[in-house]
Design a protein around this motif. Structure first.
Motif, PDB file in Angstrom:
ATOM      1  N   PHE A   1       0.839  -1.197   0.000  1.00 50.16           N
ATOM      2  CA  PHE A   1       0.000   0.000   0.000  1.00 50.16           C
ATOM      3  C   PHE A   1       0.875   1.248   0.000  1.00 50.16           C
ATOM      4  O   PHE A   1       1.841   1.350   0.764  1.00 50.16           O
ATOM      5  N   ASP A   2       0.559   2.198  -0.879  1.00 48.39           N
ATOM      6  CA  ASP A   2       1.316   3.433  -0.969  1.00 48.39           C
ATOM      7  C   ASP A   2       0.785   4.424   0.063  1.00 48.39           C
ATOM      8  O   ASP A   2      -0.169   5.154  -0.172  1.00 48.39           O
ATOM      9  N   HIS A   3       1.437   4.440   1.211  1.00 43.93           N
ATOM     10  CA  HIS A   3       1.001   5.301   2.312  1.00 43.93           C
ATOM     11  C   HIS A   3       1.206   6.774   1.988  1.00 43.93           C
ATOM     12  O   HIS A   3       0.632   7.649   2.653  1.00 43.93           O
ATOM     13  N   ASN A   4       2.003   7.039   0.962  1.00 49.61           N
ATOM     14  CA  ASN A   4       2.249   8.432   0.583  1.00 49.61           C
ATOM     15  C   ASN A   4       1.013   9.101   0.002  1.00 49.61           C
ATOM     16  O   ASN A   4       0.974  10.321  -0.155  1.00 49.61           O
ATOM     17  N   THR A   5       0.008   8.292  -0.344  1.00 46.79           N
ATOM     18  CA  THR A   5      -1.243   8.863  -0.853  1.00 46.79           C
ATOM     19  C   THR A   5      -2.102   9.393   0.290  1.00 46.79           C
ATOM     20  O   THR A   5      -3.138  10.003   0.043  1.00 46.79           O
ATOM     21  N   THR A   6      -1.684   9.145   1.531  1.00 47.67           N
ATOM     22  CA  THR A   6      -2.405   9.651   2.698  1.00 47.67           C
ATOM     23  C   THR A   6      -1.710  10.902   3.207  1.00 47.67           C
ATOM     24  O   THR A   6      -0.716  11.353   2.640  1.00 47.67           O
ATOM     25  N   ASN A   7      -2.211  11.445   4.306  1.00 45.80           N
ATOM     26  CA  ASN A   7      -1.586  12.627   4.915  1.00 45.80           C
ATOM     27  C   ASN A   7      -0.417  12.255   5.817  1.00 45.80           C
ATOM     28  O   ASN A   7       0.184  13.134   6.446  1.00 45.80           O
TER      29      ASN A   7
ATOM     30  N   LYS B   1       3.000  10.317   5.490  1.00 48.41           N
ATOM     31  CA  LYS B   1       4.024   9.634   4.701  1.00 48.41           C
ATOM     32  C   LYS B   1       4.916   8.809   5.622  1.00 48.41           C
ATOM     33  O   LYS B   1       5.412   9.305   6.631  1.00 48.41           O
ATOM     34  N   LEU B   2       5.101   7.541   5.282  1.00 46.55           N
ATOM     35  CA  LEU B   2       5.907   6.652   6.114  1.00 46.55           C
ATOM     36  C   LEU B   2       7.388   6.851   5.853  1.00 46.55           C
ATOM     37  O   LEU B   2       7.845   6.822   4.709  1.00 46.55           O
ATOM     38  N   ASN B   3       8.135   7.051   6.941  1.00 44.35           N
ATOM     39  CA  ASN B   3       9.583   7.178   6.864  1.00 44.35           C
ATOM     40  C   ASN B   3      10.208   6.385   8.010  1.00 44.35           C
ATOM     41  O   ASN B   3       9.561   6.090   9.020  1.00 44.35           O
ATOM     42  N   GLY B   4      11.480   6.073   7.861  1.00 39.60           N
ATOM     43  CA  GLY B   4      12.215   5.428   8.951  1.00 39.60           C
ATOM     44  C   GLY B   4      11.558   4.179   9.477  1.00 39.60           C
ATOM     45  O   GLY B   4      11.144   3.293   8.729  1.00 39.60           O
TER      46      GLY B   4
ATOM     47  N   HIS C   1       8.749   3.729  10.739  1.00 41.62           N
ATOM     48  CA  HIS C   1       7.330   3.571  10.380  1.00 41.62           C
ATOM     49  C   HIS C   1       7.155   2.661   9.162  1.00 41.62           C
ATOM     50  O   HIS C   1       6.116   2.025   9.002  1.00 41.62           O
ATOM     51  N   LYS C   2       8.176   2.602   8.291  1.00 45.69           N
ATOM     52  CA  LYS C   2       8.067   1.789   7.087  1.00 45.69           C
ATOM     53  C   LYS C   2       7.967   0.304   7.391  1.00 45.69           C
ATOM     54  O   LYS C   2       7.328  -0.457   6.656  1.00 45.69           O
ATOM     55  N   THR C   3       8.613  -0.134   8.447  1.00 50.18           N
ATOM     56  CA  THR C   3       8.652  -1.565   8.772  1.00 50.18           C
ATOM     57  C   THR C   3       7.644  -1.949   9.847  1.00 50.18           C
ATOM     58  O   THR C   3       7.590  -3.105  10.263  1.00 50.18           O
ATOM     59  N   THR C   4       6.868  -1.000  10.315  1.00 49.33           N
ATOM     60  CA  THR C   4       5.876  -1.281  11.352  1.00 49.33           C
ATOM     61  C   THR C   4       4.658  -1.963  10.751  1.00 49.33           C
ATOM     62  O   THR C   4       4.168  -1.558   9.688  1.00 49.33           O
ATOM     63  N   ASP C   5       4.161  -3.008  11.424  1.00 44.83           N
ATOM     64  CA  ASP C   5       2.962  -3.701  10.946  1.00 44.83           C
ATOM     65  C   ASP C   5       1.769  -2.751  10.962  1.00 44.83           C
ATOM     66  O   ASP C   5       1.604  -1.959  11.895  1.00 44.83           O
ATOM     67  N   CYS C   6       0.954  -2.842   9.923  1.00 46.34           N
ATOM     68  CA  CYS C   6      -0.183  -1.929   9.771  1.00 46.34           C
ATOM     69  C   CYS C   6      -1.056  -1.885  11.025  1.00 46.34           C
ATOM     70  O   CYS C   6      -1.508  -0.818  11.457  1.00 46.34           O
ATOM     71  N   PHE C   7      -1.292  -3.061  11.612  1.00 42.69           N
ATOM     72  CA  PHE C   7      -2.241  -3.141  12.718  1.00 42.69           C
ATOM     73  C   PHE C   7      -1.599  -2.860  14.068  1.00 42.69           C
ATOM     74  O   PHE C   7      -2.240  -2.993  15.099  1.00 42.69           O
TER      75      PHE C   7
ATOM     76  N   THR D   1      13.860   7.727  12.014  1.00 46.25           N
ATOM     77  CA  THR D   1      14.808   6.614  11.908  1.00 46.25           C
ATOM     78  C   THR D   1      15.003   5.934  13.260  1.00 46.25           C
ATOM     79  O   THR D   1      15.495   4.806  13.332  1.00 46.25           O
ATOM     80  N   GLY D   2      14.618   6.591  14.339  1.00 46.25           N
ATOM     81  CA  GLY D   2      14.723   6.025  15.681  1.00 46.25           C
ATOM     82  C   GLY D   2      14.549   7.112  16.714  1.00 46.25           C
ATOM     83  O   GLY D   2      14.912   8.279  16.487  1.00 46.25           O
ATOM     84  N   PHE D   3      14.006   6.749  17.857  1.00 50.71           N
ATOM     85  CA  PHE D   3      13.710   7.750  18.891  1.00 50.71           C
ATOM     86  C   PHE D   3      14.978   8.444  19.380  1.00 50.71           C
ATOM     87  O   PHE D   3      14.975   9.625  19.723  1.00 50.71           O
ATOM     88  N   ARG D   4      16.099   7.713  19.419  1.00 48.13           N
ATOM     89  CA  ARG D   4      17.346   8.281  19.916  1.00 48.13           C
ATOM     90  C   ARG D   4      18.145   8.997  18.831  1.00 48.13           C
ATOM     91  O   ARG D   4      19.220   9.527  19.097  1.00 48.13           O
ATOM     92  N   SER D   5      17.620   9.008  17.590  1.00 50.77           N
ATOM     93  CA  SER D   5      18.300   9.737  16.516  1.00 50.77           C
ATOM     94  C   SER D   5      17.840  11.198  16.561  1.00 50.77           C
ATOM     95  O   SER D   5      16.826  11.570  15.971  1.00 50.77           O
ATOM     96  N   LEU D   6      18.586  12.008  17.287  1.00 50.34           N
ATOM     97  CA  LEU D   6      18.188  13.400  17.486  1.00 50.34           C
ATOM     98  C   LEU D   6      18.594  14.267  16.307  1.00 50.34           C
ATOM     99  O   LEU D   6      19.648  14.064  15.695  1.00 50.34           O
TER     100      LEU D   6
END
Length: 528
Positions: free
Chosen positions: A260-266, A268-271, A273-279, A326-331
């Motif tokens: 699914f192209d999440h970029n069509t929503t408001n 956009k998946l990055n970092g 978020h890209k590998t997180t399961d939808c549910f 990219t990660g919570f600790r990536s400031l």
């Protein structure tokens, strides 16, 4: 004496009858009746010879034509080798049937069209009827077997009414019209897969009535997207991107992860978020109207909507100031800093600029920021400078909209040497100020029409070597609304007023517009 004369007369009559009987073995059939009589014998017979095929074909040209084209029954090697009279004998009386054969034993393959499948049991006269014959002359012949074509549609109605190819045997066999056993959906623009394989044809190809006949639509069936056939159970929540989450194996099988192209929503998946399961983010539900709708409206900066605040509200809810996906600790370096507490609150395009773009050294070092040129180069390279003083960019540009947008108004343009009027008001700035399609320029543009527009009239309308467009045209449109023929050397009067300009002002083949330069005004110059 009278008895003697009568006797001789009877003898002569009897002798004449015997001669005729010896020359003609019997009456000709009705078809050949016009050839009856001793004077017509050579129409069919060669003297001292039998009836030849050549004689027959001199009259029966339709048969000769078929033999020449190697078509039909008479062109087969079996029939062609025989004499015509072997099958079509004559002199057996007017009612004799010259065309007679055992229809049940007839080998139809000799005609070049082998009877197969459903054609085998059909009575000959079901096919060999005038309605199936195209040739007008052959149509008139009762009980003829000539004139049929081999194409299916020469005998059968076109069920598809011209919407499909006329080559019926590509899809149908000779045994039955339905089903179209030779049809392969895989060779169409819509190959069947998954659940579509077992769907009844009529589900997609609806049977209706067209031109008073049963009609089933097979051609030009919309199939560019799923909604062409299926209702959208999601009520257009997903921009009709069915194939990104579903396959033809089954609607209830979800396959949208990583598709699914999440970029069509408001959002956009990055970092991560890209590998997180939808549910992990969305609640599971079997309701197609609710699925994935629980996060509608959430933007990438609203982290607290999904994530717990590890800072207990000490730094506000704008996590993105400090953290990256990219990660919570990536400031982000110094992105947490609230620039609003300084003398230079960040606005517009400045908000997204990397701190180091402005802060070359220490972040705490003093910086000059009273005008744009403190950081930015003068893109216009002094074009707007007056007395060696260049106005600040903020007079025309805003940090909110960026440098590419200008706040320069039409009112301001009216104070220049070229106030905008008419069609010029709607003309894009780039049309005049970016003629090379690369660089903006605002000086030395010229103010005369021909500085921007081509002089399509050449020198035809020039006065003292100068063509003044404003003599005829206005800025509203190109129509020469100011032109008055009365001020020319040939004022229009009478019927000339009604004449189309093109009738007198002929167009040069090498020119773009009509030529308005007329050398002479004598009547004979136009009226030949």
């Amino acid at each position: 004496m009278r008895l003697l004369r009568t006797y001789f007369t009877l003898v002569l009559l009897a002798a004449g009858s015997m001669v005729v009987a010896q020359l003609s073995p019997g009456d000709l059939t009705t078809a050949h009746a016009a050839l009856e009589g001793m004077s017509n014998c050579t129409q069919c017979h060669d003297l001292g010879n039998k009836v030849t095929n050549a004689k027959c074909l001199e009259c029966h040209k339709e048969i000769k034509s078929l033999i020449t084209k190697k078509r039909g029954y008479h062109a087969s090697s079996v029939v062609k080798a025989q004499d015509c009279f072997a099958c079509h004998s004559e002199h057996h009386g007017r009612k004799f049937e010259m065309v007679r054969f055992d229809e049940k034993a007839f080998d139809h393959a000799l005609t070049g069209y082998k009877l197969e499948g459903g054609h085998k049991p059909v009575d000959c006269r079901k096919c060999h009827v005038p309605d199936n014959i195209a040739d007008r002359e052959l149509k008139k012949r009762p009980l003829t077997f000539l004139g049929l074509e081999q194409a299916c549609l020469s005998c059968h109605d076109d069920f598809h009414q011209g919407t499909m190819s006329g080559e019926c045997t590509k899809c149908h066999n000779m045994n039955e019209f339905r089903p179209a056993s030779k049809f392969d959906h895989g060779k169409t623009d819509f190959k069947l897969a998954g659940k579509h394989v077992n769907v009844d044809c009529k589900k997609c190809h609806e049977t209706t009535t067209r031109q008073g006949k049963e009609f089933q639509r097979f051609a030009d069936v919309p199939h560019a997207d799923c909604k062409a056939c299926h209702n959208d159970p999601h009520a257009a929540h997903f921009n009709n991107a069915c194939a990104q989450c579903h396959t033809e194996v089954g609607f209830n099988i979800f396959s949208g992860k990583n598709r699914f192209d999440h970029n069509t929503t408001n959002f956009k998946l990055n970092g991560k978020h890209k590998t997180t399961d939808c549910f992990t983010c969305h609640q599971k539900t079997s309701d197609p109207l609710r699925v994935f709708q629980d996060r509608v409206g959430v933007t990438v900066n609203q982290c607290a909507t999904c994530h717990e605040d590890a800072h207990d509200g000490k730094f506000g809810n704008d996590c993105a100031k400090c953290h990256q996906e990219t990660g919570f600790r990536s400031l982000k370096s110094m992105d947490f800093f609230d620039h609003a507490v300084t003398d230079f609150p960040l606005q517009g395009k400045h908000v997204d600029v990397d701190c180091k773009k402005c802060h070359k050294g220490s972040f705490t070092g003093a910086m000059e920021f009273s005008k744009c040129s403190s950081c930015h180069e003068d893109y216009h390279k002094g074009e707007f400078a007056k007395n060696d003083v260049t106005p600040d960019c903020a007079e025309c540009h805003s940090v909110l909209d960026g440098f590419e947008m200008s706040m320069y108004t039409l009112e301001q343009h009216r104070s220049t040497k070229f106030p905008l009027e008419g069609a010029h008001i709607a003309t894009p700035c780039t049309a005049c100020h970016m003629k090379d399609e690369k660089n903006w320029t605002f000086r030395e543009l010229g103010h005369a029409c021909f500085d921007c527009h081509d002089n399509v009239h050449g020198d035809d309308l020039a006065e003292n070597g100068v063509t003044d467009c404003k003599r005829c045209h206005v800025a509203e449109n190109w129509f020469p609304s100011k032109f008055d023929h009365d001020f020319t050397e040939f004022p229009l009067v009478g019927e000339h007023v009604k004449v189309d300009c093109k009738e007198c002002h002929l167009k040069d083949p090498n020119a773009e517009v009509l030529s308005f330069k007329v050398e002479s005004f004598e009547c004979a110059d136009c009226h030949k």
